[in-house]
Write an enzyme that holds these catalytic residues in place. Structure first.
Site, PDB file in Angstrom:
ATOM      1  N   GLU A 175       0.785  -1.244   0.000  1.00 37.21           N
ATOM      2  CA  GLU A 175       0.000   0.000   0.000  1.00 37.21           C
ATOM      3  C   GLU A 175       0.813   1.289   0.000  1.00 37.21           C
ATOM      4  O   GLU A 175       0.492   2.227   0.735  1.00 37.21           O
ATOM      5  CB  GLU A 175      -0.962   0.013   1.193  1.00 37.21           C
ATOM      6  CG  GLU A 175      -1.996  -1.082   1.152  1.00 37.21           C
ATOM      7  CD  GLU A 175      -3.128  -0.906   2.164  1.00 37.21           C
ATOM      8  OE1 GLU A 175      -3.047  -0.002   3.008  1.00 37.21           O
ATOM      9  OE2 GLU A 175      -4.081  -1.686   2.088  1.00 37.21           O
ATOM     10  N   GLU A 373      -5.823  -8.756   0.708  1.00 44.40           N
ATOM     11  CA  GLU A 373      -6.508  -8.414   1.968  1.00 44.40           C
ATOM     12  C   GLU A 373      -7.966  -8.106   1.671  1.00 44.40           C
ATOM     13  O   GLU A 373      -8.274  -7.429   0.678  1.00 44.40           O
ATOM     14  CB  GLU A 373      -5.893  -7.167   2.633  1.00 44.40           C
ATOM     15  CG  GLU A 373      -4.526  -7.361   3.223  1.00 44.40           C
ATOM     16  CD  GLU A 373      -3.981  -6.118   3.921  1.00 44.40           C
ATOM     17  OE1 GLU A 373      -4.778  -5.314   4.439  1.00 44.40           O
ATOM     18  OE2 GLU A 373      -2.752  -5.951   3.932  1.00 44.40           O
TER      19      GLU A 373
HETATM   20  C1  BG6 Z   1      -4.687  -2.504   5.329  1.00 41.31           C
HETATM   21  C2  BG6 Z   1      -3.312  -2.727   5.913  1.00 41.31           C
HETATM   22  O1  BG6 Z   1      -4.757  -1.296   4.686  1.00 41.31           O
HETATM   23  O2  BG6 Z   1      -5.745  -2.447   6.245  1.00 41.31           O
HETATM   24  C3  BG6 Z   1      -3.303  -3.591   7.165  1.00 41.31           C
HETATM   25  O3  BG6 Z   1      -2.490  -3.284   4.936  1.00 41.31           O
HETATM   26  C4  BG6 Z   1      -4.439  -3.177   8.070  1.00 41.31           C
HETATM   27  O4  BG6 Z   1      -2.047  -3.482   7.771  1.00 41.31           O
HETATM   28  C5  BG6 Z   1      -5.743  -3.364   7.326  1.00 41.31           C
HETATM   29  O5  BG6 Z   1      -4.446  -3.848   9.285  1.00 41.31           O
HETATM   30  C6  BG6 Z   1      -6.983  -3.115   8.152  1.00 41.31           C
HETATM   31  O6  BG6 Z   1      -6.895  -1.877   8.783  1.00 41.31           O
HETATM   32  P1  BG6 Z   1      -7.122  -1.765  10.333  1.00 41.31           P
HETATM   33  O7  BG6 Z   1      -6.829  -0.390  10.685  1.00 41.31           O
HETATM   34  O8  BG6 Z   1      -8.547  -2.111  10.538  1.00 41.31           O
HETATM   35  O9  BG6 Z   1      -6.204  -2.730  10.970  1.00 41.31           O
END
Ligand code: BG6
Length: 471
Positions: A175, A373
């Site tokens: 990212e 993700e």
């Molecule tokens: C993504 C990141 O953008 O979002 C992760 O790569 C992150 O590291 C994930 O944990 C979810 O975001 P959050 O703030 O809910 O943990």
């Protein structure tokens, strides 16, 4: 080796959110080791160093550093065939510019990778997931300094060489597209990638543009370096993309939506299209930022071959050129979408947005993609008997996977895997909370780091195992 023909199923985790053991085996301080816990309403605070009496969640994580065998066994039981992990740069080069790598750090990751292999889980290794030695920020000024590119390449080369025979899939960055000349969201988004806060540097637009350019060049050089070390490597880069819809059919909204998305393309263009895009250089020039591209760098872009795009998808957004908007703003600073619900943390839930995004990426780049993700951060209630009935998470994942199926079967998108975010509860990146849980596996720990750390399976654990078996 070619990209897997069989769909890969699994999850993604990041070192600073799960490992803990922040000083163990010679690890140096990383930029996330000086960020406090926060919440949805209280932002995390960045200290330049570790201050007495503060809570720093990366220091304890969920103790994956010591419990990885137990956790990997659970992932295998959930039917995982892939796990995306990140390597913490400060475990390998504690200060970033050390004369030699830290052998204990290398051996730790070798053990983790071998454990995955033993369980028939394909390791997918991210080389930079907001983990950067703090010393590189203090001594060199982070990515704004081109020397950082060389130090990153040396670290990548060490990893590519050490794990040449045990890792096939790599990602150069996670990212980095959240970084741009404009402050897009908050200081946190520039901090995660650079250790620098947008609001605290002089001439922020210039500094952030330089950082983003240098990271892009570093990625291209790392891809080329990896392919020289092992031509069978599959080297990708992971982008977190929030597709934007025009709020109305007013052309102003469409142009704004396009512009908001263009920010997410230019680094992919640079890695796939043989040159750093001229439209971005022009944008920089208009801001008075001149980018020097040497002949050698031009050759690096020309030679670059991105093997796959990693897609982090959580939410879509809405672009409205109107100054005031009755629907209000969501977490990402864009207008709310009145047709869609939001998570407890204000992230818009839009399964079809995944299909929309994959189609755009596939038609634009025509290279393999993997969902690196996707997931739902939610409050979970653990019952007396240890069970967690997380039907809301099952619904979220099923709705997204149903759209992914349409992407592959109806839109003929080339997607070779699905990795959900945070298969085991871990520290939230944006808020530093533990109670924002994503996992199939519950971890007994609260926001201050208290708890037994005991792992237990949620309903979604069994659902994922069965769903993917019958995909
Ligand atoms: C993504 C990141 O953008 O979002 C992760 O790569 C992150 O590291 C994930 O944990 C979810 O975001 P959050 O703030 O809910 O943990």
């Amino acid at each position: 080796m070619a990209i897997s023909k069989k769909m890969l199923w699994g999850g993604s985790i990041a070192a600073h959110q799960c490992e803990g053991a922040y000083k163990t085996d010679g690890k140096g301080l990383g930029i996330m080791d000086v960020v406090t816990a926060g919440s949805a309403s209280a932002p995390r605070i960045f200290h330049g160093e570790v201050e007495e009496g503060q809570v720093y969640p990366s220091h304890y994580g969920i103790d994956f550093y010591h419990r990885y065998k137990e956790d990997i066994a659970l992932f295998a039981e959930a039917g995982f065939t892939a796990l995306r992990i990140s390597i913490d740069w400060a475990r390998i080069y504690p200060n970033g510019d050390d004369a030699a790598p830290n052998q204990a750090g290398i051996e730790h990751y070798r053990d983790v990778i071998m454990e995955l292999r033993r369980r028939d889980i394909e390791p997918i290794v991210t080389l930079f997931h907001f983990e950067m030695p703090l010393n590189l920020v203090k001594k060199y000024g982070s990515w704004a300094n081109r020397e950082t590119i060389q130090l990153y390449l040396r670290y990548c080369e060490t990893m590519f060489t050490e794990f040449k025979d045990i890792v096939t899939y790599w990602s150069t960055f996670n990212e980095m597209n959240h970084l741009d000349a404009d402050l897009l969201l908050s200081d946190f988004f520039t901090y995660m990638n650079t250790g620098l806060c947008y609001s605290k540097v002089e001439n922020p637009a210039k500094v952030m543009a330089e950082c983003a350019y240098n990271m892009t060049l570093a990625s291209v050089k790392a891809i080329n370096c990896g392919h020289r070390i092992n031509p069978d490597f599959q080297i990708g880069c992971v982008f977190g993309i929030t597709p934007s819809y025009a709020k109305t059919c007013n052309p102003d909204d469409s142009i704004l939506a396009y512009k908001n998305m263009e920010r997410d393309w230019y680094q992919i263009d640079a890695m796939c299209k043989g040159a750093f895009p001229e439209y971005k250089l022009n944008e920089y020039r208009k801001r008075g930022i001149e980018t020097k591209i040497s002949e050698e760098d031009k050759k690096e872009y020309a030679d670059s071959k991105l093997d796959f795009i990693g897609v982090n998808y959580y939410a879509s957004s809405v672009s409205s050129a109107q100054e005031s908007d009755d629907d209000g703003e969501n977490f990402f600073g864009a207008s709310n979408n009145p047709y869609l619900r939001q998570s407890d943390w204000g992230w818009t839930i839009d399964p079809q947005g995944l299909r929309y995004l994959l189609m755009m990426l596939d038609r634009r780049y025509n290279i393999p993609m993997i969902i690196t993700e996707n997931g739902l951060g939610a409050f979970d209630q653990k019952e007396q008997d240890g069970s967690v009935h997380d039907q809301y998470r099952i619904d979220y994942l099923k709705n997204h996977l149903d759209e992914l199926k349409k992407s592959i079967n109806e839109d003929c998108v080339n997607c070779f895997g699905y990795l959900m975010w945070g298969p085991i509860d871990l520290i939230s990146a944006t808020t530093g909370e533990m109670k924002k849980r994503y996992g199939f596996i519950y971890v007994d720990q609260d926001d201050e780091g208290n708890g037994t750390l005991e792992r237990s399976k949620k309903d979604s654990f069994y659902w994922f195992r069965d769903y993917t078996k019958n995909w």
